[in-house]
Design a protein around this motif. Structure first.
Motif, mmCIF file in Angstrom:
data_model
loop_
_atom_site.group_PDB
_atom_site.id
_atom_site.type_symbol
_atom_site.label_atom_id
_atom_site.label_comp_id
_atom_site.label_asym_id
_atom_site.label_seq_id
_atom_site.Cartn_x
_atom_site.Cartn_y
_atom_site.Cartn_z
ATOM 1 N N TYR A 133 4.549 3.318 -0.348
ATOM 2 C CA TYR A 133 3.961 3.557 0.969
ATOM 3 C C TYR A 133 5.083 3.818 1.972
ATOM 4 O O TYR A 133 6.211 3.357 1.813
ATOM 5 C CB TYR A 133 3.117 2.361 1.414
ATOM 6 C CG TYR A 133 2.052 1.991 0.412
ATOM 7 C CD1 TYR A 133 0.888 2.738 0.308
ATOM 8 C CD2 TYR A 133 2.224 0.906 -0.443
ATOM 9 C CE1 TYR A 133 -0.089 2.404 -0.624
ATOM 10 C CE2 TYR A 133 1.250 0.561 -1.368
ATOM 11 C CZ TYR A 133 0.101 1.317 -1.451
ATOM 12 O OH TYR A 133 -0.860 0.989 -2.370
ATOM 13 N N ARG A 216 -5.757 8.648 -1.652
ATOM 14 C CA ARG A 216 -4.430 9.171 -1.993
ATOM 15 C C ARG A 216 -4.525 10.581 -2.583
ATOM 16 O O ARG A 216 -3.952 10.889 -3.633
ATOM 17 C CB ARG A 216 -3.704 8.245 -2.965
ATOM 18 C CG ARG A 216 -3.407 6.871 -2.407
ATOM 19 C CD ARG A 216 -2.386 6.150 -3.252
ATOM 20 N NE ARG A 216 -1.065 6.768 -3.142
ATOM 21 C CZ ARG A 216 -0.070 6.562 -4.002
ATOM 22 N NH1 ARG A 216 -0.266 5.787 -5.050
ATOM 23 N NH2 ARG A 216 1.092 7.152 -3.824
ATOM 24 N N ASP A 217 -5.229 11.437 -1.919
ATOM 25 C CA ASP A 217 -5.517 12.765 -2.455
ATOM 26 C C ASP A 217 -4.351 13.718 -2.225
ATOM 27 O O ASP A 217 -3.845 13.849 -1.111
ATOM 28 C CB ASP A 217 -6.780 13.315 -1.779
ATOM 29 C CG ASP A 217 -7.328 14.525 -2.493
ATOM 30 O OD1 ASP A 217 -6.931 14.767 -3.642
ATOM 31 O OD2 ASP A 217 -8.162 15.224 -1.903
ATOM 32 N N VAL A 219 -1.177 13.767 -3.460
ATOM 33 C CA VAL A 219 0.195 13.262 -3.373
ATOM 34 C C VAL A 219 1.043 13.961 -4.439
ATOM 35 O O VAL A 219 0.762 13.873 -5.631
ATOM 36 C CB VAL A 219 0.238 11.735 -3.567
ATOM 37 C CG1 VAL A 219 1.674 11.232 -3.519
ATOM 38 C CG2 VAL A 219 -0.624 11.040 -2.524
ATOM 39 N N THR A 244 -4.260 12.320 -7.514
ATOM 40 C CA THR A 244 -5.446 11.939 -6.753
ATOM 41 C C THR A 244 -5.985 10.663 -7.376
ATOM 42 O O THR A 244 -6.047 10.551 -8.601
ATOM 43 C CB THR A 244 -6.520 13.034 -6.789
ATOM 44 O OG1 THR A 244 -5.986 14.230 -6.220
ATOM 45 C CG2 THR A 244 -7.746 12.615 -5.986
ATOM 46 N N GLN A 253 -10.116 4.090 2.181
ATOM 47 C CA GLN A 253 -9.345 5.332 2.169
ATOM 48 C C GLN A 253 -8.131 5.272 3.087
ATOM 49 O O GLN A 253 -7.177 6.023 2.902
ATOM 50 C CB GLN A 253 -10.222 6.508 2.593
ATOM 51 C CG GLN A 253 -11.260 6.928 1.578
ATOM 52 C CD GLN A 253 -12.110 8.070 2.088
ATOM 53 O OE1 GLN A 253 -12.673 8.001 3.175
ATOM 54 N NE2 GLN A 253 -12.209 9.129 1.297
ATOM 55 N N PHE A 256 -4.245 0.658 3.039
ATOM 56 C CA PHE A 256 -3.818 0.320 1.682
ATOM 57 C C PHE A 256 -3.846 -1.183 1.434
ATOM 58 O O PHE A 256 -3.954 -1.633 0.288
ATOM 59 C CB PHE A 256 -2.432 0.904 1.387
ATOM 60 C CG PHE A 256 -1.266 0.101 1.897
ATOM 61 C CD1 PHE A 256 -0.720 -0.907 1.126
ATOM 62 C CD2 PHE A 256 -0.704 0.367 3.137
ATOM 63 C CE1 PHE A 256 0.365 -1.645 1.573
ATOM 64 C CE2 PHE A 256 0.380 -0.366 3.586
ATOM 65 C CZ PHE A 256 0.923 -1.373 2.813
ATOM 66 N N TYR A 265 -6.338 6.979 -11.690
ATOM 67 C CA TYR A 265 -5.357 7.977 -11.254
ATOM 68 C C TYR A 265 -5.548 9.243 -12.081
ATOM 69 O O TYR A 265 -5.547 9.202 -13.315
ATOM 70 C CB TYR A 265 -3.933 7.462 -11.455
ATOM 71 C CG TYR A 265 -3.387 6.678 -10.294
ATOM 72 C CD1 TYR A 265 -2.825 7.315 -9.204
ATOM 73 C CD2 TYR A 265 -3.436 5.278 -10.286
ATOM 74 C CE1 TYR A 265 -2.320 6.598 -8.132
ATOM 75 C CE2 TYR A 265 -2.940 4.544 -9.219
ATOM 76 C CZ TYR A 265 -2.380 5.218 -8.148
ATOM 77 O OH TYR A 265 -1.885 4.508 -7.073
#
Length: 343
Positions: A133, A216-217, A219, A244, A253, A256, A265
Motif C-alpha cells: 500500500y 484493487r483493479d 494494478v 484484479t 473497495q 484496505f 486474485y
C-alpha cells in the motif's frame, strides 16, 4: 447484481487438494494450524456427475481455528487423472496457488532449505520485501518505520503456496494467526488464477454473475517494479501482468484496513505473450491444488445465474460428500469451480 442479502456469496471457502496419502497431507497442514473436520465419500457415479471424475472419492475437510473461510478439502481419488501442477511454472494459464499470513517467514524458509538439502522435490524463492500500500510514499530507512511485507513462493508436489509476513501494519480481518501452530500461520487469506484477457471481459463473470466485490483493479506489476513478481512469475525484462482482486461483498473497495480475507486474485498477462496452458492438471481428479469453492445461501438462485451465463459444463445441484447442496461449472476463463450452500 440484484441478489438479496439471503443469497450472499462469501469469501473463498476451500482450497481443494488432491493427495495420494491422507495421513502425510494432514500432518503437513497441521504445521500450518489446520485440523481434521468432516470426512465424506462419493461413489464413482456421483463423483462423475458432480466433479466430472469417474472415480470413487474420499474427502477430508480441514478447519483452521474458528475461520469460516480459507479452509482445505483434501480429495483422495481412487483413480487420479493427473499428477497435477507439481512444481511447474507459475506463468501458465490454469495455474492455482494459495497465500497464507505468517509471523515467522524465516522459519518457513529454514524448512524449505532443509527439505531441499535432503533431496525433496521443492522449489522456493528467497523472501522479498514488497510495499503493498502507498507505493508512491517515500520512506526514510532507519529514521521512520517501514510498512510492507516479506513474501516467498513455495512449490511442492501437492501444494503451491505464497507466504507473507507483515511489518508496520495489521489488517484485523485479513488472516488470523494460529499462535499454537508450529509455523505460526493463518488460514488461506487469498488464492490466485492466471488468465490472458486484454478486454477484461472474463472479469465480468466474477462480478456480475457471482456477485463478488471488485477491488484493487488494474494494478500493474512489471519486471522492473517488483522483485517478488519477477521471481514468482518468471518475468523477463519488459514483461508485466495486471492484478484484479475479488472479495467477499462485505469487504471494502476503498478502505484496505476493512478488507476481509478469502480474496480471489486474477493475474492477467497480455494476450501477445506466449503462455502455456495447464488446465488439464488443475481440476478435480488431479493431485495437488485442483479446485476452489465458494459458499452461498439459496444456491438455486446462483445455479440459475450461472446457467444463464457463458459458463460451461454446469452440473445439476447435487448432494456432495459432506451432505451439502453443491454444483460445479467451468467459468468463461477455463477454471473449474464448485459452489456449495451454507448450512
Amino acid at each position: 447484481m440484484n441478489l438479496t442479502s439471503n443469497t450472499t456469496i462469501s469469501s473463498i471457502y476451500e482450497v481443494c487438494i488432491g493427495v495420494p496419502d491422507a495421513i502425510s497431507a494432514i500432518q503437513y497442514w497441521q504445521q500450518f494450524g489446520y485440523r481434521i473436520g468432516e470426512i465424506g465419500e462419493l461413489t464413482a457415479t456421483i463423483a462423475y456427475q458432480l466433479y466430472r471424475v469417474n472415480s470413487p472419492l474420499q474427502s477430508i475437510r480441514l478447519y483452521h481455528q474458528s475461520a469460516d473461510h480459507g479452509l482445505i478439502r483434501l480429495m483422495i481419488w481412487q483413480n487420479p487423472t493427473s499428477t497435477g501442477l507439481g512444481v511447474s511454472s507459475m506463468k501458465t494459464k490454469g495455474n492455482r496457488w494459495s497465500t497464507t499470513l505468517t509471523t515467522d517467514i524465516l522459519g518457513i524458509l529454514n524448512h524449505a532449505e532443509a527439505a531441499k538439502s535432503i533431496g525433496e522435490n521443492i522449489l522456493y524463492t528467497q523472501t522479498h520485501w514488497e510495499v503493498i500500500y502507498n507505493k508512491d510514499q517515500k520512506s526514510r530507512p532507519f529514521l521512520e518505520p517501514l510498512v510492507g511485507v516479506r513474501e516467498m513462493l513455495l512449490l511442492q508436489p501437492f501444494s503451491r503456496q505464497v507466504l507473507f509476513q507483515r511489518f508496520g501494519y495489521d489488517v484485523t480481518n485479513y488472516g488470523q494467526i494460529n499462535d499454537h501452530a508450529p509455523l505460526k500461520t493463518s488460514q488461506f487469506t487469498h488464492v490466485g488464477i492466471v488468465v490472458q484477457d486484454d478486454s477484461k471481459e472474463i472479469l465480468k463473470f466474477y462480478e456480475e454473475v457471482l456477485g463478488l466485490l471488485r477491488v484493487r483493479d488494474g494494478v500493474e506489476t512489471t519486471y522492473e517494479s517488483s522483485l517478488a513478481g519477477r521471481d514468482f512469475f518468471a518475468l523477463n525484462p519488459g514483461e508485466k501482468f495486471i492484478v484484479t482482486a475479488f472479495d467477499d461483498p462485505c469487504s471494502s473497495q476503498t478502505d484496505f484496513m476493512a478488507a476481509r480475507s478469502g480474496r480471489l486474485y486474477i493475474i492477467r498477462f497480455p494476450e501477445n505473450m506466449k503462455l502455456a496452458s495447464c488446465f488439464t492438471d488443475a481440476k478435480p481428479g488431479c493431485l495437488g491444488m485442483c479446485l476452489y469453492t465458494y459458499r452461498v445461501r439459496e444456491i438455486e438462485i446462483y445455479w440459475q445465474r450461472v446457467r444463464e451465463s457463458a459458463a460451461q459444463q454446469i452440473t445439476e445441484i447435487m448432494i456432495n460428500e459432506f451432505a451439502e447442496k453443491s454444483f460445479s461449472f467451468v467459468a468463461p476463463d477455463g477454471y473449474f469451480w464448485n459452489i456449495l450452500e451454507s448450512k
